[in-house]
Motif scaffolding. Structure first.
Motif, PDB file in Angstrom:
ATOM      1  N   GLU A 191       0.827  -1.208   0.000  1.00 18.30           N
ATOM      2  CA  GLU A 191       0.000   0.000   0.000  1.00 18.30           C
ATOM      3  C   GLU A 191       0.860   1.256   0.000  1.00 18.30           C
ATOM      4  O   GLU A 191       0.538   2.248  -0.660  1.00 18.30           O
ATOM      5  CB  GLU A 191      -0.950   0.012   1.198  1.00 18.30           C
ATOM      6  N   SER A 192       1.973   1.220   0.721  1.00 16.82           N
ATOM      7  CA  SER A 192       2.885   2.361   0.733  1.00 16.82           C
ATOM      8  C   SER A 192       3.381   2.677  -0.673  1.00 16.82           C
ATOM      9  O   SER A 192       3.381   3.831  -1.101  1.00 16.82           O
ATOM     10  CB  SER A 192       4.076   2.075   1.654  1.00 16.82           C
ATOM     11  N   ALA A 193       3.796   1.632  -1.396  1.00 19.38           N
ATOM     12  CA  ALA A 193       4.296   1.841  -2.761  1.00 19.38           C
ATOM     13  C   ALA A 193       3.208   2.396  -3.661  1.00 19.38           C
ATOM     14  O   ALA A 193       3.454   3.304  -4.481  1.00 19.38           O
ATOM     15  CB  ALA A 193       4.831   0.526  -3.318  1.00 19.38           C
ATOM     16  N   ARG A 194       1.973   1.885  -3.517  1.00 18.63           N
ATOM     17  CA  ARG A 194       0.867   2.359  -4.362  1.00 18.63           C
ATOM     18  C   ARG A 194       0.553   3.820  -4.093  1.00 18.63           C
ATOM     19  O   ARG A 194       0.429   4.634  -5.021  1.00 18.63           O
ATOM     20  CB  ARG A 194      -0.374   1.494  -4.118  1.00 18.63           C
ATOM     21  N   ASN A 447     -18.346  -3.418   1.179  1.00 18.83           N
ATOM     22  CA  ASN A 447     -17.405  -3.110   0.099  1.00 18.83           C
ATOM     23  C   ASN A 447     -17.090  -1.623   0.048  1.00 18.83           C
ATOM     24  O   ASN A 447     -15.944  -1.219  -0.167  1.00 18.83           O
ATOM     25  CB  ASN A 447     -17.972  -3.566  -1.247  1.00 18.83           C
ATOM     26  N   LYS A 448     -18.116  -0.784   0.227  1.00 22.71           N
ATOM     27  CA  LYS A 448     -17.890   0.662   0.184  1.00 22.71           C
ATOM     28  C   LYS A 448     -17.015   1.117   1.344  1.00 22.71           C
ATOM     29  O   LYS A 448     -16.143   1.976   1.188  1.00 22.71           O
ATOM     30  CB  LYS A 448     -19.233   1.405   0.199  1.00 22.71           C
ATOM     31  N   GLU A 449     -17.248   0.530   2.530  1.00 20.38           N
ATOM     32  CA  GLU A 449     -16.449   0.905   3.695  1.00 20.38           C
ATOM     33  C   GLU A 449     -14.996   0.457   3.529  1.00 20.38           C
ATOM     34  O   GLU A 449     -14.064   1.190   3.882  1.00 20.38           O
ATOM     35  CB  GLU A 449     -17.057   0.299   4.964  1.00 20.38           C
ATOM     36  N   ILE A 450     -14.800  -0.737   2.975  1.00 24.95           N
ATOM     37  CA  ILE A 450     -13.434  -1.206   2.722  1.00 24.95           C
ATOM     38  C   ILE A 450     -12.765  -0.307   1.691  1.00 24.95           C
ATOM     39  O   ILE A 450     -11.597   0.080   1.848  1.00 24.95           O
ATOM     40  CB  ILE A 450     -13.443  -2.671   2.238  1.00 24.95           C
ATOM     41  N   GLY A 451     -13.499   0.034   0.632  1.00 25.98           N
ATOM     42  CA  GLY A 451     -12.952   0.918  -0.397  1.00 25.98           C
ATOM     43  C   GLY A 451     -12.552   2.273   0.163  1.00 25.98           C
ATOM     44  O   GLY A 451     -11.493   2.805  -0.175  1.00 25.98           O
ATOM     45  N   ALA A 452     -13.385   2.823   1.044  1.00 23.04           N
ATOM     46  CA  ALA A 452     -13.055   4.118   1.650  1.00 23.04           C
ATOM     47  C   ALA A 452     -11.821   4.009   2.528  1.00 23.04           C
ATOM     48  O   ALA A 452     -10.983   4.916   2.567  1.00 23.04           O
ATOM     49  CB  ALA A 452     -14.244   4.624   2.468  1.00 23.04           C
ATOM     50  N   LEU A 454      -9.280   1.883   2.177  1.00 19.90           N
ATOM     51  CA  LEU A 454      -8.067   1.584   1.416  1.00 19.90           C
ATOM     52  C   LEU A 454      -7.897   2.479   0.191  1.00 19.90           C
ATOM     53  O   LEU A 454      -6.952   2.282  -0.575  1.00 19.90           O
ATOM     54  CB  LEU A 454      -8.077   0.111   0.976  1.00 19.90           C
ATOM     55  N   TYR A 455      -8.807   3.433  -0.007  1.00 23.40           N
ATOM     56  CA  TYR A 455      -8.760   4.309  -1.178  1.00 23.40           C
ATOM     57  C   TYR A 455      -8.808   3.500  -2.473  1.00 23.40           C
ATOM     58  O   TYR A 455      -8.010   3.684  -3.387  1.00 23.40           O
ATOM     59  CB  TYR A 455      -7.534   5.235  -1.120  1.00 23.40           C
ATOM     60  N   LEU A 456      -9.797   2.587  -2.503  1.00 25.25           N
ATOM     61  CA  LEU A 456     -10.094   1.787  -3.690  1.00 25.25           C
ATOM     62  C   LEU A 456     -11.575   1.943  -4.007  1.00 25.25           C
ATOM     63  O   LEU A 456     -12.375   2.284  -3.132  1.00 25.25           O
ATOM     64  CB  LEU A 456      -9.798   0.305  -3.433  1.00 25.25           C
ATOM     65  N   SER A 457     -11.951   1.681  -5.251  1.00 24.21           N
ATOM     66  CA  SER A 457     -13.371   1.715  -5.586  1.00 24.21           C
ATOM     67  C   SER A 457     -14.046   0.470  -5.025  1.00 24.21           C
ATOM     68  O   SER A 457     -13.404  -0.575  -4.846  1.00 24.21           O
ATOM     69  CB  SER A 457     -13.569   1.776  -7.102  1.00 24.21           C
ATOM     70  N   HIS A 458     -15.362   0.572  -4.762  1.00 24.57           N
ATOM     71  CA  HIS A 458     -16.068  -0.594  -4.212  1.00 24.57           C
ATOM     72  C   HIS A 458     -16.107  -1.725  -5.232  1.00 24.57           C
ATOM     73  O   HIS A 458     -16.169  -2.903  -4.860  1.00 24.57           O
ATOM     74  CB  HIS A 458     -17.480  -0.207  -3.751  1.00 24.57           C
ATOM     75  N   ARG A 459     -16.034  -1.383  -6.531  1.00 27.11           N
ATOM     76  CA  ARG A 459     -15.995  -2.433  -7.555  1.00 27.11           C
ATOM     77  C   ARG A 459     -14.676  -3.212  -7.484  1.00 27.11           C
ATOM     78  O   ARG A 459     -14.650  -4.434  -7.643  1.00 27.11           O
ATOM     79  CB  ARG A 459     -16.168  -1.815  -8.947  1.00 27.11           C
ATOM     80  N   THR A 460     -13.574  -2.490  -7.237  1.00 24.29           N
ATOM     81  CA  THR A 460     -12.278  -3.166  -7.090  1.00 24.29           C
ATOM     82  C   THR A 460     -12.297  -4.099  -5.887  1.00 24.29           C
ATOM     83  O   THR A 460     -11.781  -5.223  -5.941  1.00 24.29           O
ATOM     84  CB  THR A 460     -11.151  -2.128  -6.940  1.00 24.29           C
ATOM     85  N   VAL A 461     -12.914  -3.635  -4.790  1.00 17.58           N
ATOM     86  CA  VAL A 461     -13.025  -4.475  -3.596  1.00 17.58           C
ATOM     87  C   VAL A 461     -13.836  -5.725  -3.915  1.00 17.58           C
ATOM     88  O   VAL A 461     -13.470  -6.846  -3.531  1.00 17.58           O
ATOM     89  CB  VAL A 461     -13.667  -3.693  -2.436  1.00 17.58           C
TER      90      VAL A 461
END
Length: 492
Positions: A191-194, A447-452, A454-461
């Motif tokens: 995550e740091s690298a991303r 999914n939305k909470e995980i996305g928020a 990790l700064y990912l879209s809920h679709r990616t999650v």
């Protein structure tokens, strides 16, 4: 915006504030002693104008630059003396950090006590927690640093301060690696690298990639480790970062030791101690002490190992921090004549005297146990060798350090005992990001909470969860808890 600011040239304090903003907002030219001198000068102007807080910030950054670039003793002393003149409170995190960055070994024991005193205090300011956590890492008190850094990263994540989060996640991952949470460490490194790539933090892309190289190497994934190492080396050389090159050589060295290539490991690690080498860095030499001594002794270079160990022991006298003390005992056990080695093994493992015991550093402790078990077997004490070798095997298995597990099993066989192979767990097949998502989903986050988080879209999650379910052979989130329940940490 800084270029557009209209500043009265006679307003010295405003010019100093602009200099501070430039220092913290622009990609650093890491090895640049002129920058250190400039920061000392700006701090003096801030101090004269009564802006003590600004002066402390400038000197804290100057101290960081001293550590990054392995600055001269004279330059380090100037930064430390300038900080002393500010008369900051003893517990000011920046004052603690300045002492650590300019003299990590000599002041380590005193700083360790101060950090212990602050460890139980909650810090609402993520910058304060980050300073304390990074300081703990610098002197080798990763068990304290990991909690400060986790506290800082949680608040930075909530506030959306992604460039700062990238840097803190690297430091948190390094601390987690040392305390035995290798899965967490790889998760933070990924995550740091991303985030560093998305925010333009070139040094922290390189730093996170070095961490990935070391983790992959210790787990026996040598091809992947060297691919990460080559990527990190190109980035580190482009910004002239000796501290990153030093970390990289440690990563390459320990990977080579695991593969049984001790001469290669020695060649990698000796670069930290060669002043003309780009990887020379005094502040990081002791990070590779145990690896260097083992590689040197095993490759017929015991004299060099003895010289380095003596230098580090003198620099950390009279009381090294526990991690450094453990490495010193490890080095002495390797360097001792066979008939004289046992007291160093016993002290380092906490079985005799008041030694540091290595209990908080699972990988180092397991290596200690492996070396001690091998020594006992060679002394024809095979029955006594089996207990430390079993413990080493189990700790290496828990870490996923397969080259070291194999070696422990070989030693056990030689002592008259056989071992089953380690059974791969379902979670071993997950990538660090998939494991992180699985853990958050198991906690009940949507999914939305995980996305928020990790700064990912809920679709990616959702995509990652689909892959996780497929790998784990489950069909819903309710099946995640049993899969993840078997995850353990060697430190436990």
């Amino acid at each position: 915006m800084l270029r557009q600011a209209d500043i009265d040239e006679t307003n010295q304090l405003a010019l100093v504030r602009i200099a501070w903003c430039r220092e913290i907002s622009q990609p650093p030219a890491v090895n640049d002693p002129a920058k250190i001198l400039a920061l000392i000068g700006f701090a003096a102007k801030a101090h004269a104008a009564g802006a003590i807080d600004l002066a402390a910030n400038l000197l804290w950054r100057a101290a960081q630059r001293c550590w990054w670039s392995s600055a001269s003793d004279e330059l380090c002393a100037r930064v430390h003396d300038a900080a002393a003149r500010l008369e900051l409170p003893d517990g000011d995190p920046r004052l603690i950090a300045i002492s650590a960055y300019v003299e990590p070994l000599r002041r380590g024991a005193d700083l360790y006590l101060k950090l212990q005193g602050l460890a139980g205090t909650a810090h609402s300011d993520p910058t304060v927690a980050s300073i304390l956590g990074s300081t703990a890492n610098i002197i080798g008190t990763f068990d304290i640093g990991v909690n400060f850094l986790a506290e800082s990263s949680a608040v930075l994540r909530m506030q959306g301060r992604l460039s700062d989060l990238a840097r803190v996640l690297f430091a948190q991952g390094w601390a987690e690696m040392e305390v035995g949470d290798w899965r967490g460490a790889m998760r933070e490194a990924e995550e740091s690298a991303r985030l560093a790539e998305e925010t333009g933090g070139l040094p922290w892309i390189a730093a996170a990639t070095v961490l990935k190289a070391r983790l992959a190497g210790m787990q026996g994934n040598l091809e992947q480790s060297e691919a990460y190492a080559a990527q990190a080396e190109a980035l580190a050389l482009s910004i002239g970062a000796s501290f990153l090159l030093a970390m990289l050589q440690i990563a390459r060295g320990v990977s080579a030791i695991g593969a049984g290539r001790h001469w290669e490991a020695f060649e990698h690690l000796r670069r930290l101690f060669t002043p003309a080498d780009p990887a020379f860095n005094f502040g990081l030499q002791f990070f590779g002490l145990a690896d260097f001594v083992e590689a040197a002794v095993s490759s017929g270079n015991a004299d060099e190992a003895s010289r380095v160990l003596d230098e580090i022991e003198r620099a950390s006298a009279p009381t090294p921090v526990p991690w450094v003390g453990t490495m010193l005992q490890y080095g002495k056990a390797f360097l001792a004549a066979p008939e004289d080695a046992e007291p160093f093994f016993l002290q380092g493992l906490g079985l005799q005297g008041a030694g540091p015991a290595a209990k908080k550093w699972p990988f180092l402790r397991a290596r200690f146990l492996l070396a001690y078990g091998g020594w006992l077997r060679r002394q024809r004490r095979s029955a006594n060798a089996r207990a430390p070798l079993r413990e080493a095997r189990d700790m290496f298995d828990a870490l996923g350090a397969s080259p070291w597990s194999d070696r422990a099993r070989e030693e056990l066989r030689a002592s008259g005992e056989t071992s089953r192979r380690r059974t791969e767990q379902v979670w071993d097949t997950l990538t660090p990001q998939e494991l992180h998502i699985a853990q958050l989903a198991a906690e009940g986050l949507s999914n939305k909470e995980i996305g928020a988080r990790l700064y990912l879209s809920h679709r990616t999650v959702g995509y990652h969860l689909h892959r996780i379910f497929s790998k784990a052979g489950i069909t819903s989130r309710s099946g995640l808890r049993p899969v993840l329940a078997s995850i353990s940490r060697p430190a436990d």
